[in-house]
Design an enzyme around this catalytic site. Sequence first.
Site, PDB file in Angstrom:
ATOM      1  N   CYS A 129       0.427  -1.058   0.682  1.00  0.00           N
ATOM      2  CA  CYS A 129      -0.162   0.340  -0.254  1.00  0.00           C
ATOM      3  C   CYS A 129       0.681   1.081  -0.125  1.00  0.00           C
ATOM      4  O   CYS A 129       0.393   2.678  -0.204  1.00  0.00           O
ATOM      5  CB  CYS A 129      -0.837   0.339   1.366  1.00  0.00           C
ATOM      6  SG  CYS A 129      -1.261  -1.901   1.786  1.00  0.00           S
ATOM      7  N   HIS A 271      -3.652   6.853   1.053  1.00  0.00           N
ATOM      8  CA  HIS A 271      -3.575   5.340   1.224  1.00  0.00           C
ATOM      9  C   HIS A 271      -5.643   5.129   1.309  1.00  0.00           C
ATOM     10  O   HIS A 271      -5.755   5.410   2.895  1.00  0.00           O
ATOM     11  CB  HIS A 271      -3.083   4.189   1.239  1.00  0.00           C
ATOM     12  CG  HIS A 271      -3.731   2.640   1.224  1.00  0.00           C
ATOM     13  ND1 HIS A 271      -3.972   2.283   0.490  1.00  0.00           N
ATOM     14  CD2 HIS A 271      -4.100   2.014   2.522  1.00  0.00           C
ATOM     15  CE1 HIS A 271      -4.281   1.143   0.763  1.00  0.00           C
ATOM     16  NE2 HIS A 271      -3.735   1.096   1.813  1.00  0.00           N
ATOM     17  N   ASN A 301     -10.413  -1.379  -0.266  1.00  0.00           N
ATOM     18  CA  ASN A 301      -8.810  -0.400   0.063  1.00  0.00           C
ATOM     19  C   ASN A 301      -8.525  -1.752  -1.735  1.00  0.00           C
ATOM     20  O   ASN A 301      -8.450  -2.874  -1.543  1.00  0.00           O
ATOM     21  CB  ASN A 301      -8.988  -1.415   1.153  1.00  0.00           C
ATOM     22  CG  ASN A 301      -6.671  -1.283   1.193  1.00  0.00           C
ATOM     23  OD1 ASN A 301      -6.004  -0.754   0.152  1.00  0.00           O
ATOM     24  ND2 ASN A 301      -6.391  -1.313   2.881  1.00  0.00           N
TER      25      ASN A 301
HETATM   26  N1  ACO Z   1     -18.189  -9.495   9.935  1.00  0.00           N
HETATM   27  C1  ACO Z   1     -18.114  -9.691  10.932  1.00  0.00           C
HETATM   28  N2  ACO Z   1     -18.326  -9.550  12.241  1.00  0.00           N
HETATM   29  C2  ACO Z   1     -16.686  -9.220  11.654  1.00  0.00           C
HETATM   30  C3  ACO Z   1     -16.195  -8.997  10.413  1.00  0.00           C
HETATM   31  C4  ACO Z   1     -16.711  -8.436   9.665  1.00  0.00           C
HETATM   32  N3  ACO Z   1     -16.439  -8.734   8.674  1.00  0.00           N
HETATM   33  N4  ACO Z   1     -14.276  -9.071  10.470  1.00  0.00           N
HETATM   34  C5  ACO Z   1     -14.695  -9.522  12.132  1.00  0.00           C
HETATM   35  N5  ACO Z   1     -15.724  -9.517  13.108  1.00  0.00           N
HETATM   36  C6  ACO Z   1     -15.871  -9.847  14.432  1.00  0.00           C
HETATM   37  C7  ACO Z   1     -14.578 -10.709  14.545  1.00  0.00           C
HETATM   38  O1  ACO Z   1     -15.040 -11.564  13.900  1.00  0.00           O
HETATM   39  C8  ACO Z   1     -14.450 -10.613  16.268  1.00  0.00           C
HETATM   40  O2  ACO Z   1     -15.663 -11.014  16.247  1.00  0.00           O
HETATM   41  P1  ACO Z   1     -14.847 -11.961  17.846  1.00  0.00           P
HETATM   42  O3  ACO Z   1     -14.861 -10.853  19.222  1.00  0.00           O
HETATM   43  O4  ACO Z   1     -16.353 -12.812  18.128  1.00  0.00           O
HETATM   44  O5  ACO Z   1     -14.478 -13.163  17.303  1.00  0.00           O
HETATM   45  C9  ACO Z   1     -14.790  -8.881  16.579  1.00  0.00           C
HETATM   46  O6  ACO Z   1     -15.138  -8.237  14.955  1.00  0.00           O
HETATM   47  C10 ACO Z   1     -14.232  -7.574  16.537  1.00  0.00           C
HETATM   48  O7  ACO Z   1     -12.624  -8.492  15.245  1.00  0.00           O
HETATM   49  P2  ACO Z   1     -12.239  -6.987  15.379  1.00  0.00           P
HETATM   50  O8  ACO Z   1     -10.992  -7.890  14.075  1.00  0.00           O
HETATM   51  O9  ACO Z   1     -11.077  -7.316  16.745  1.00  0.00           O
HETATM   52  O10 ACO Z   1     -12.136  -6.240  14.140  1.00  0.00           O
HETATM   53  P3  ACO Z   1     -11.715  -5.132  14.763  1.00  0.00           P
HETATM   54  O11 ACO Z   1     -12.715  -4.118  15.533  1.00  0.00           O
HETATM   55  O12 ACO Z   1     -10.111  -4.780  14.895  1.00  0.00           O
HETATM   56  O13 ACO Z   1     -12.072  -3.719  13.166  1.00  0.00           O
HETATM   57  C11 ACO Z   1     -11.169  -3.940  10.887  1.00  0.00           C
HETATM   58  C12 ACO Z   1     -11.931  -4.701  12.404  1.00  0.00           C
HETATM   59  C13 ACO Z   1     -12.230  -3.009  10.823  1.00  0.00           C
HETATM   60  C14 ACO Z   1     -10.291  -5.008  10.157  1.00  0.00           C
HETATM   61  C15 ACO Z   1      -9.640  -3.437  11.612  1.00  0.00           C
HETATM   62  O14 ACO Z   1      -8.966  -3.969  13.075  1.00  0.00           O
HETATM   63  C16 ACO Z   1      -9.468  -2.022  10.894  1.00  0.00           C
HETATM   64  O15 ACO Z   1      -9.824  -0.846  10.444  1.00  0.00           O
HETATM   65  N6  ACO Z   1      -7.821  -2.582  10.767  1.00  0.00           N
HETATM   66  C17 ACO Z   1      -7.410  -1.405  10.322  1.00  0.00           C
HETATM   67  C18 ACO Z   1      -6.213  -2.246   9.800  1.00  0.00           C
HETATM   68  C19 ACO Z   1      -6.945  -1.956   7.651  1.00  0.00           C
HETATM   69  O16 ACO Z   1      -7.646  -1.351   7.455  1.00  0.00           O
HETATM   70  N7  ACO Z   1      -6.176  -2.539   7.441  1.00  0.00           N
HETATM   71  C20 ACO Z   1      -6.233  -2.963   5.367  1.00  0.00           C
HETATM   72  C21 ACO Z   1      -5.313  -3.047   4.993  1.00  0.00           C
HETATM   73  S1  ACO Z   1      -4.102  -2.955   5.262  1.00  0.00           S
HETATM   74  C22 ACO Z   1      -3.485  -1.776   4.783  1.00  0.00           C
HETATM   75  O17 ACO Z   1      -3.806  -1.390   4.035  1.00  0.00           O
HETATM   76  C23 ACO Z   1      -3.179  -0.783   5.471  1.00  0.00           C
END
Ligand code: ACO
Length: 346
Positions: A129, A271, A301
């Site tokens: 990215c 990004h 993304n």
């Molecule tokens: N739908 C429903 N529930 C979901 C999903 C989904 N798509 N994905 C995860 N969950 C659930 C998980 O299973 C978990 O449930 P559990 O507690 O029962 O196990 C709960 O939601 C929380 O999961 P987390 O992974 O902790 O979710 P989080 O609040 O961290 O959100 C996210 C996930 C949106 C990816 C967040 O971590 C984030 O914004 N990260 C930044 C990373 C990013 O944007 N990466 C993009 C690619 S990398 C780049 O381009 C830089």
Amino acid sequence: MAQQTDSAGSGSEAFGQRFGVAFVGSGSAKLETVLTNEQLAKVVDTSDEWIATRTGIRQRHIANPGDSIRSLGGEAAANAIAQANLTPTDVDLIILATSTPDDLFGSACQIQHEIGASRAIAFDITAACSGFVFALVTASQFIRTGAYKTVVVVGADLLSRLTDWSDRRTCVLFGDGAGAIVLQRSESSDNLLSFEMHSDGTLNDCLNASYQHESTPLTENVTVQKGSFNPVTMNGREVYRFAVNRVPEVLEKSLFHANLTVDDIDWLILHQANQRILDAVAKRLKISSDRVVSNMAEHGNTDAASIPIALDEWVRSGKIKTGDVLALSGFGAGLSWGAAILKWGK
Ligand code: ACO
């Protein structure tokens, strides 16, 4: 113009600089097929509400079976060259930022052939990215030293190729796309006002698509590695923490090197990883949301393609105008991150 840089990661004043850089055209590819959150909810256990609230994404574009980095990257490059009022044979160099090439030996040469840029040298850069910003900075060095006059930087990725469609934590985030810009030598001004690039391999495990192999004996004393690339795995929380800390920092440093402040930025183009990251960065920089470019809801993304697609959409809709100051920041796998402050146009 020849002065030493003041830190390993920055490039406010390039050593050996002889010419300036102008940003003269942008383009992107049109991907017709859309995958909505509702459709994804039929593939994995998720919902439009969960995805939109956590990421800002409503849909993403997915390449058709006949599409490729070559065809989509070529379309984006050709559109950027046309907007710059140039022809493909004017191009000296093509740099393709991608993590999903059609050919592991590189797809830039395929794009060169696709668009008929017969004079151009072409090579790939892999920095996920951050790839587009790193490629833009690389291209600028060739222009500044006088090596090349006209360079096309393409960011193209088909992340659908590397997505595990049974993993709801990652598959909801990604989409496919391609964008490009044209850089040209300027003898009157240098519109790349500053840049910063950083890498931290200690955090590599947070986000990768690694090669997995089995050791396979070939002869008595030689064992070879046979395998394939895994889909994307990500520690979402760590990546979030990394992005909201490092991105404002790298932008502040870049602004400092350019002798500018946040108030001088017309458009912040990050990004497009996640709307929450964009909002957190904007808040920390104290920049109003109407100057933050976001097309996340439509594209998701798209990795190295996300910045040039967003830039092209804002240029073609007339929002970005000649002379506007753009602050770009790419961040992601590596982990790697960087920023470029530039003035759009000649
Ligand atoms: N739908 C429903 N529930 C979901 C999903 C989904 N798509 N994905 C995860 N969950 C659930 C998980 O299973 C978990 O449930 P559990 O507690 O029962 O196990 C709960 O939601 C929380 O999961 P987390 O992974 O902790 O979710 P989080 O609040 O961290 O959100 C996210 C996930 C949106 C990816 C967040 O971590 C984030 O914004 N990260 C930044 C990373 C990013 O944007 N990466 C993009 C690619 S990398 C780049 O381009 C830089």
